[in-house]
Motif scaffolding. Structure first.
Motif, PDB file in Angstrom:
ATOM      1  N   VAL A   7      -7.817   2.734  -8.861  1.00  0.00           N
ATOM      2  CA  VAL A   7      -6.942   1.643  -8.848  1.00  0.00           C
ATOM      3  C   VAL A   7      -6.289   1.281  -7.367  1.00  0.00           C
ATOM      4  CG1 VAL A   7      -4.895   0.545  -9.612  1.00  0.00           C
ATOM      5  CG2 VAL A   7      -6.428   1.472 -11.381  1.00  0.00           C
ATOM      6  N   PHE A   8      -5.881   2.327  -6.793  1.00  0.00           N
ATOM      7  CA  PHE A   8      -5.264   2.407  -5.570  1.00  0.00           C
ATOM      8  C   PHE A   8      -6.416   1.873  -4.422  1.00  0.00           C
ATOM      9  CE2 PHE A   8      -4.285   4.530  -1.244  1.00  0.00           C
ATOM     10  CZ  PHE A   8      -3.168   3.831  -1.171  1.00  0.00           C
ATOM     11  N   THR A   9      -7.634   2.287  -4.595  1.00  0.00           N
ATOM     12  CA  THR A   9      -8.566   2.118  -3.550  1.00  0.00           C
ATOM     13  C   THR A   9      -9.029   0.439  -3.939  1.00  0.00           C
ATOM     14  OG1 THR A   9      -9.560   4.390  -3.631  1.00  0.00           O
ATOM     15  CG2 THR A   9     -11.106   2.383  -3.144  1.00  0.00           C
ATOM     16  N   VAL A  10      -9.144   0.103  -5.206  1.00  0.00           N
ATOM     17  CA  VAL A  10      -9.467  -1.322  -5.443  1.00  0.00           C
ATOM     18  C   VAL A  10      -8.247  -2.211  -4.848  1.00  0.00           C
ATOM     19  CG1 VAL A  10      -9.963  -2.834  -7.263  1.00  0.00           C
ATOM     20  CG2 VAL A  10     -11.015  -0.761  -7.208  1.00  0.00           C
ATOM     21  N   LEU A  11      -7.144  -1.974  -5.021  1.00  0.00           N
ATOM     22  CA  LEU A  11      -5.980  -2.759  -4.808  1.00  0.00           C
ATOM     23  C   LEU A  11      -5.741  -2.766  -3.404  1.00  0.00           C
ATOM     24  CD1 LEU A  11      -3.515  -2.229  -7.588  1.00  0.00           C
ATOM     25  CD2 LEU A  11      -4.860  -4.236  -7.391  1.00  0.00           C
ATOM     26  N   SER A  12      -5.912  -1.719  -2.822  1.00  0.00           N
ATOM     27  CA  SER A  12      -5.639  -1.770  -1.332  1.00  0.00           C
ATOM     28  C   SER A  12      -6.614  -2.232  -0.628  1.00  0.00           C
ATOM     29  CB  SER A  12      -5.969   0.095  -0.745  1.00  0.00           C
ATOM     30  OG  SER A  12      -5.061   0.717  -1.395  1.00  0.00           O
TER      31      SER A  12
ATOM     32  N   ILE B  66       0.975  -1.109   0.068  1.00  0.00           N
ATOM     33  CA  ILE B  66      -0.124  -0.097   0.044  1.00  0.00           C
ATOM     34  C   ILE B  66       0.948   1.315   0.158  1.00  0.00           C
ATOM     35  CG2 ILE B  66      -1.715   1.355   1.326  1.00  0.00           C
ATOM     36  CD1 ILE B  66      -2.898  -1.240   2.283  1.00  0.00           C
ATOM     37  N   VAL B  67       2.059   1.186   0.887  1.00  0.00           N
ATOM     38  CA  VAL B  67       3.016   2.334   0.928  1.00  0.00           C
ATOM     39  C   VAL B  67       3.531   2.666  -0.543  1.00  0.00           C
ATOM     40  CG1 VAL B  67       4.873   3.386   1.799  1.00  0.00           C
ATOM     41  CG2 VAL B  67       3.119   2.001   3.252  1.00  0.00           C
ATOM     42  N   LEU B  68       4.049   1.610  -0.909  1.00  0.00           N
ATOM     43  CA  LEU B  68       4.581   1.493  -2.275  1.00  0.00           C
ATOM     44  C   LEU B  68       3.634   1.939  -3.584  1.00  0.00           C
ATOM     45  CD1 LEU B  68       7.041  -1.529  -2.127  1.00  0.00           C
ATOM     46  CD2 LEU B  68       7.636   0.654  -1.966  1.00  0.00           C
ATOM     47  N   MET B  69       2.520   1.511  -3.433  1.00  0.00           N
ATOM     48  CA  MET B  69       1.605   2.039  -4.616  1.00  0.00           C
ATOM     49  C   MET B  69       1.302   3.707  -4.101  1.00  0.00           C
ATOM     50  SD  MET B  69      -1.327  -0.567  -5.051  1.00  0.00           S
ATOM     51  CE  MET B  69      -1.913  -0.536  -3.449  1.00  0.00           C
ATOM     52  N   TYR B  70       1.150   3.832  -2.985  1.00  0.00           N
ATOM     53  CA  TYR B  70       1.021   5.660  -2.826  1.00  0.00           C
ATOM     54  C   TYR B  70       2.272   6.043  -3.193  1.00  0.00           C
ATOM     55  CZ  TYR B  70       1.633   9.661  -0.101  1.00  0.00           C
ATOM     56  OH  TYR B  70       1.908  10.924   0.221  1.00  0.00           O
ATOM     57  N   VAL B  71       3.391   5.891  -3.010  1.00  0.00           N
ATOM     58  CA  VAL B  71       4.595   6.553  -3.547  1.00  0.00           C
ATOM     59  C   VAL B  71       4.513   6.656  -4.974  1.00  0.00           C
ATOM     60  CG1 VAL B  71       6.936   6.651  -3.938  1.00  0.00           C
ATOM     61  CG2 VAL B  71       5.929   6.131  -1.694  1.00  0.00           C
ATOM     62  N   PHE B  72       4.102   5.587  -5.931  1.00  0.00           N
ATOM     63  CA  PHE B  72       4.168   5.348  -7.262  1.00  0.00           C
ATOM     64  C   PHE B  72       3.099   6.485  -7.932  1.00  0.00           C
ATOM     65  CE2 PHE B  72       2.372   3.658 -11.207  1.00  0.00           C
ATOM     66  CZ  PHE B  72       3.434   3.739 -12.017  1.00  0.00           C
TER      67      PHE B  72
END
Length: 736
Positions: free
Chosen positions: A129-134, A15-21
């Motif tokens: 996408v961030f919401t769904v994957l998270s 989740i952190v890495l997705m946020y950064v990306f």
């Protein structure tokens, strides 16, 4: 083993890495949208902030909480990027701390903007996408992740240190802003710092690094009054009165209209392409080519009957005599009869053919009255109680012979709301007006409230209401200064109910699609046509004013200055019509080429045609031009510009947009040229920098005049400022 630990860490912190990306993608997309580059040359503030946020999220065990912090942070970043991208897209303004001081007014001018798909939907898609994957990861992995304290705390601390050190390094020399104006090499604030980095930096800079080192009173005086700075005195010296005051040079127009009344009209967004045809505007309507004037009145009535509901034909016949519309080549003179009769074709007119302006309305308004503007804060909010004796009305008011204020009235009018840009306080305090009348007052004199209907109030009704109110153009013999800020031409440009009769005239002349062969798409064609309807309404207002002045025998001793405050940047009309989209064009400075016109019968007494002055002028020059024509001598360094009748040329520094402009030259600083015309020589560039350095000196001392309230006549505890005001009037007496 190390590989396994690394993979476990990635799994725990997806989740952190997705946020950064996603945060990096949003940032780079926004910079690319504005500057067409994905390179951020000084990313350290934004990067430090991002690393700190990653460390903060990593300290939280609960993955749902991680998601909430991440999505809130991404949404905030998205809002920052999209809002300030749209501000830039509309008017080219970067976000600065001072923009926050405009409060709601800063965004009251935005209206409805078309949202770019690239800028809006891709970041929104990424956040979805961030919401769904998270949430998917929240159920796939443990609801709580392992927190590796040494690493996450190190990230948090490193990010905070990196961001804060970068801010300090960037802003510790913020008082050297004048050095940067001359020498800075950056091309764009966003390509330097990114949106997030600039936002964070501006908040910190505005809070902690916004002070200007205070100059001594003597040092200020030595600059603003005297020509030979080194020979006058230093901070602790004594005035050498033998030095010559630095005052304006006389010319053939100096004092030609001594004793005249003055009317200054800020014509919101007035552009030459709206009132004239020229090869300078390749995508204009070209009415002189496409207009059909044959049997016009009959065709107009047919169009109104078929296409317009509940029209008022008398609105047109009060202005136009359609039976005279016979020559297509004169179509602009027919459509704008008053602008042409008084301000373009008249022997009493002065056309400043190379006038340029690029400021927001409040700054243009202030410059045309004051002649200078601070680079920190806004006159309307930070300095609206300052004493400014050098404004045009104050210079007209003071009688050097009697050393008293003359029988004189100065009044300001605007058909918008009184508190917009804080005008109701600024005009009657800092600017020296006796009254300020806005829509709330003018409704009592018959002006229609179109604002509640979602439309602009009408300039013609503004003039009619001002006449009924009796202070706009006094007929009792008082000398007067009247300032009028129009509003009808303020964008966006769309079919307005209160302009429908004007639109019918233009559509009868030029049916939709007629101009396609000139390269104009239908959307632009309609935008320009609707823009022209607003000028037709403004032209009607000019006619009402001129008829009234003439009928009361006032026009003969009245000087009228009319100027466009900035280009018509709404919906990018100005860029599209002039075909100027990027810096790397030959004529970028033409983007800011707008009208500045004067009417003065003293100028026309010995002439048979208009006076045309083709030297480069800007908004800085309006106040000195008026004062010079009235025969009032002034100290040059109180004003950024020069009289339009003098030999000296000005250059623009736009504090709102952070660039310099001269004829054929557009620059981020005096040392960093963004574009130059093909005819610009090395000598032109040397002259540009020399004039720019003098202007930056004026800006530095002007900042002191505002921040110290140098002439404060209300001071009860320190009579230094009162003495400064007395000294000013004494010195003013000496040079008259």
């Amino acid at each position: 083993m190390k590989k396994k630990l690394f993979l476990n860490w990635i799994s725990e912190n997806r989740i952190v890495l997705m946020y950064v990306f996603i945060s990096i993608v949003i940032e780079l997309m926004s910079v690319f949208y504005v500057d067409k580059s994905i390179i951020i040359t000084k990313p350290w503030i934004g990067l430090g902030f991002l690393v700190a946020m990653a460390g903060l999220i990593g300290l939280v065990k609960n993955n749902l909480a991680r998601y909430i912090i991440g999505i809130v942070s991404l949404f905030a970043q998205f809002l920052i990027c999209i809002i300030f991208s749209l501000v830039y897209d509309m008017n080219g303004q970067y976000f600065t701390y001072e923009l926050l001081q405009l409060r709601n007014d800063a965004f009251g001018i935005l209206e409805t903007l078309p949202v770019n798909f690239f800028l809006f939907f891709i970041p929104v898609t990424l956040m979805i996408v961030f919401t769904v994957l998270s949430f998917k990861l929240h159920f796939i992995i443990k609801s709580k992740s392992r927190v590796r304290l040494p690493l996450t705390i190190s990230l948090l601390v490193f990010g905070l240190v990196l961001s804060n050190v970068s801010i300090v390094v960037t802003d510790i020399g913020s008082n050297d802003r004048y050095y940067d104006l001359v020498n800075a090499k950056g091309t764009s604030i966003y390509s330097e710092y990114g949106f997030t980095g600039n936002f964070v930096n501006q908040l910190v800079k505005g809070t902690f690094f916004n002070k200007i080192d205070k100059m001594s009173q003597n040092k200020i005086k030595s600059y603003v009054y005297y020509n030979q700075l080194d020979d006058v005195y230093d901070d602790s010296g004594i005035v050498d009165s033998s030095n010559q005051y630095y005052i304006n040079e006389l010319n053939d127009y100096s004092g030609l209209s001594e004793g005249n009344n003055v009317i200054t009209i800020l014509a919101e967004s007035l552009e030459w392409f709206g009132i004239a045809d020229s090869p300078e505007y390749p995508h204009n309507l070209r009415l002189t080519e496409c207009a059909n004037v044959s049997n016009f009145e009959t065709r107009l009535k047919d169009y109104l009957e078929k296409e317009v509901d509940d029209y008022d034909y008398s609105r047109l016949t009060d202005i136009y005599d359609f039976s005279t519309w016979t020559e297509k080549s004169k179509i602009y003179e027919y459509i704008f009869p008053n602008l042409y009769k008084y301000f373009i074709n008249s022997n009493n007119s002065i056309v400043f053919d190379q006038f340029h302006s690029k400021e927001k309305t409040d700054v243009s308004e202030s410059l045309s009255i004051v002649g200078s503007y601070p680079t920190t804060g806004y006159i309307n909010y930070n300095y609206n109680k300052n004493t400014i004796p050098t404004t045009v009305p104050n210079m007209m008011r003071y009688d050097t012979e009697s050393k008293n204020m003359t029988v004189f009235t100065a009044n300001s009018y605007h058909n918008g709301q009184a508190n917009f840009y804080n005008r109701n306080k600024t005009h009657t305090s800092a600017f020296g007006m006796d009254s300020f009348s806005a829509s709330e007052k003018l409704y009592d004199y018959g002006m229609t409230n179109y604002i509640v209907k979602g439309e602009r109030n009408l300039d013609s009704e503004l003039i009619e209401a001002g006449i009924k109110e009796r202070n706009m153009f006094p007929i009792d013999g008082r000398r007067f200064y009247t300032y009028i800020t129009s509003i009808t031409m303020h964008g966006m440009y769309y079919p307005r109910e209160n302009l429908k009769e004007y639109r019918a005239v233009l559509r009868t002349l030029c049916p939709e699609g007629t101009t396609k062969k000139f390269g104009t798409d239908l959307n632009l064609e309609n935008n320009v046509l609707d823009y022209m309807t607003t000028i037709m309404e403004f032209d009607k207002a000019i006619g009402i004013m001129m008829d009234y002045l003439q009928s009361h025998n006032i026009l003969k001793n009245t000087t009228i200055a009319l100027f466009g405050d900035h280009n018509a940047y709404y919906s990018s009309i100005s860029n599209d019509v002039k075909e100027i989209q990027n810096y790397n064009v030959d004529c970028y400075s033409n983007l800011f080429h707008v009208p500045f016109l004067m009417y003065d019968e003293n100028v026309g007494k010995s002439k048979t045609e208009p006076t045309v002055i083709d030297k480069f002028l800007c908004t800085f020059d309006i106040a000195p031009t008026i004062i010079d024509l009235l025969g009032i001598r002034y100290f040059n360094n109180f004003y950024y510009g020069h009289s339009g009748f003098s030999k000296e040329e000005s250059i623009i520094y736009s504090r709102s947009y952070d660039f310099f402009v001269a004829k054929g030259i557009h620059a981020r600083s005096l040392s960093y040229i963004l574009s130059k015309g093909k005819n610009i020589t090395d000598n032109d560039l040397v002259s540009f920098k020399e004039k720019g350095v003098k202007l930056v000196d004026k800006i530095e001392y002007s900042d002191q005049l505002f921040t110290q309230n140098f002439f404060d006549k209300s001071s009860l505890t320190n009579n230094t400022y009162v003495k400064n005001l007395t000294d000013y009037y004494n010195k003013l007496d000496e040079i008259q």
